[in-house]
Design a protein around this motif. Structure first.
Motif, PDB file in Angstrom:
ATOM      1  N   VAL A 194      -5.749 -36.533  -7.231  1.00  0.00           N
ATOM      2  CA  VAL A 194      -6.246 -35.427  -8.060  1.00  0.00           C
ATOM      3  C   VAL A 194      -7.367 -35.918  -8.964  1.00  0.00           C
ATOM      4  CG1 VAL A 194      -5.629 -33.827  -9.904  1.00  0.00           C
ATOM      5  CG2 VAL A 194      -4.062 -34.167  -7.980  1.00  0.00           C
ATOM      6  N   ALA A 195      -7.192 -37.091  -9.565  1.00  0.00           N
ATOM      7  CA  ALA A 195      -8.221 -37.631 -10.464  1.00  0.00           C
ATOM      8  C   ALA A 195      -9.544 -37.853  -9.742  1.00  0.00           C
ATOM      9  CB  ALA A 195      -7.730 -38.945 -11.085  1.00  0.00           C
ATOM     10  N   ALA A 196      -9.485 -38.355  -8.511  1.00  0.00           N
ATOM     11  CA  ALA A 196     -10.709 -38.585  -7.745  1.00  0.00           C
ATOM     12  C   ALA A 196     -11.438 -37.278  -7.469  1.00  0.00           C
ATOM     13  CB  ALA A 196     -10.387 -39.302  -6.436  1.00  0.00           C
ATOM     14  N   MET A 197     -10.697 -36.225  -7.139  1.00  0.00           N
ATOM     15  CA  MET A 197     -11.337 -34.944  -6.860  1.00  0.00           C
ATOM     16  C   MET A 197     -11.859 -34.292  -8.137  1.00  0.00           C
ATOM     17  SD  MET A 197     -11.279 -35.101  -3.715  1.00  0.00           S
ATOM     18  CE  MET A 197     -12.352 -33.664  -3.664  1.00  0.00           C
ATOM     19  N   LEU A 198     -11.199 -34.499  -9.263  1.00  0.00           N
ATOM     20  CA  LEU A 198     -11.718 -34.001 -10.529  1.00  0.00           C
ATOM     21  C   LEU A 198     -13.054 -34.657 -10.850  1.00  0.00           C
ATOM     22  CD1 LEU A 198      -8.516 -33.840 -12.760  1.00  0.00           C
ATOM     23  CD2 LEU A 198     -10.089 -31.939 -12.312  1.00  0.00           C
ATOM     24  N   GLU A 199     -13.141 -35.927 -10.562  1.00  0.00           N
ATOM     25  CA  GLU A 199     -14.401 -36.643 -10.812  1.00  0.00           C
ATOM     26  C   GLU A 199     -15.504 -36.137  -9.888  1.00  0.00           C
ATOM     27  OE1 GLU A 199     -16.141 -41.238 -10.869  1.00  0.00           O
ATOM     28  OE2 GLU A 199     -13.986 -40.862 -10.778  1.00  0.00           O
ATOM     29  N   GLU A 200     -15.173 -35.926  -8.619  1.00  0.00           N
ATOM     30  CA  GLU A 200     -16.166 -35.445  -7.663  1.00  0.00           C
ATOM     31  C   GLU A 200     -16.634 -34.034  -7.999  1.00  0.00           C
ATOM     32  OE1 GLU A 200     -15.272 -35.874  -3.550  1.00  0.00           O
ATOM     33  OE2 GLU A 200     -14.564 -37.947  -3.787  1.00  0.00           O
ATOM     34  N   GLU A 201     -15.728 -33.226  -8.523  1.00  0.00           N
ATOM     35  CA  GLU A 201     -16.051 -31.829  -8.796  1.00  0.00           C
ATOM     36  C   GLU A 201     -16.457 -31.601 -10.251  1.00  0.00           C
ATOM     37  OE1 GLU A 201     -16.545 -30.184  -6.387  1.00  0.00           O
ATOM     38  OE2 GLU A 201     -15.294 -31.012  -4.813  1.00  0.00           O
ATOM     39  N   ALA A 202     -16.782 -32.668 -10.968  1.00  0.00           N
ATOM     40  CA  ALA A 202     -17.244 -32.510 -12.350  1.00  0.00           C
ATOM     41  C   ALA A 202     -18.589 -31.818 -12.376  1.00  0.00           C
ATOM     42  CB  ALA A 202     -17.336 -33.879 -13.027  1.00  0.00           C
ATOM     43  N   PRO A 203     -18.857 -31.016 -13.397  1.00  0.00           N
ATOM     44  CA  PRO A 203     -20.172 -30.368 -13.493  1.00  0.00           C
ATOM     45  C   PRO A 203     -21.284 -31.391 -13.502  1.00  0.00           C
ATOM     46  CG  PRO A 203     -18.642 -29.441 -15.089  1.00  0.00           C
ATOM     47  CD  PRO A 203     -17.964 -30.647 -14.497  1.00  0.00           C
TER      48      PRO A 203
END
Length: 204
Positions: A194-203
């Motif tokens: 989840v953390a990796a995808m949050l980083e990838e999908e950051a504005p």
């Protein structure tokens, strides 16, 4: 981005079976004492990613396990499930009921899709919904890793969706079963946290 430049507005968090009847202590499984700490932790763990997708134009789509009411309202339960979960009763996982609904922590979802088997694609409108929404990439979370999640991921792969399994966004009734199931899915799709995808999908 799983090797492709699929935009976030064509990405969906696909939430498998995170419903009140599975998760809430007053739901069907909670009343029967059928749960695990790893399962109970999932809604809050994936909530930040659901919120991120919503804020940036992505989708949150849930697939909800359903026991279709038959004559007299008695649920149509497969023999396998009846043997495995004999506590399931009239009203559990009934369409439109509180128990059938996706947990509050992940609301509002954009679309809820009823499912009647392990795979959310089996005899459901899920693929139709995804195509109508223009979704090309799925971030899959939910329960259980070795059941509905694994079957749905494999069917998504067959349908050529860019599929990412959220390793810590899924759980089973034992850690060992979860880990074996994740390992078996690595040849099928990308596995990420989840953390990796949050980083990838950051504005930007």
């Amino acid at each position: 981005m799983s090797g492709t430049a699929i935009p976030i507005e064509r990405t969906a968090l696909l939430v498998c079976d995170l419903q009140n009847d599975f998760i809430h202590p007053e739901g069907a499984y909670g009343r029967a004492g059928q749960t695990a700490p790893e399962i109970l932790a999932l809604p809050e763990r994936v909530k930040p990613l659901a919120d991120r997708l919503r804020s940036r134009g992505g989708w949150v789509i849930s697939t909800n396990f359903t026991l279709v009411p038959g004559r007299g309202g008695e649920p149509m339960i497969s023999p396998h499930l009846k043997t495995l979960r004999p506590f399931l009763a009239k009203g559990d996982f009934r369409p439109g009921s509180w128990g059938h609904r996706t947990v509050d922590a992940l609301q509002p979802v954009d679309v809820e899709v009823e499912k009647v088997a392990y795979s959310a694609f089996y005899m459901s409108r899920l693929e139709w919904v995804l195509r109508k929404c223009g979704v090309e990439r799925l971030l899959v979370c939910g329960i259980v890793t070795n059941g509905g999640v694994a079957s749905t991921v494999r069917d998504a792969h067959v349908r050529e969706f860019d599929t990412i399994l959220l390793e810590d966004g899924c759980a089973a009734f034992s850690r060992e079963v979860h880990e074996v199931s994740v390992a078996a899915l690595r040849p099928v799709c990308r596995v990420a946290t989840v953390a990796a995808m949050l980083e990838e999908e950051a504005p930007p």
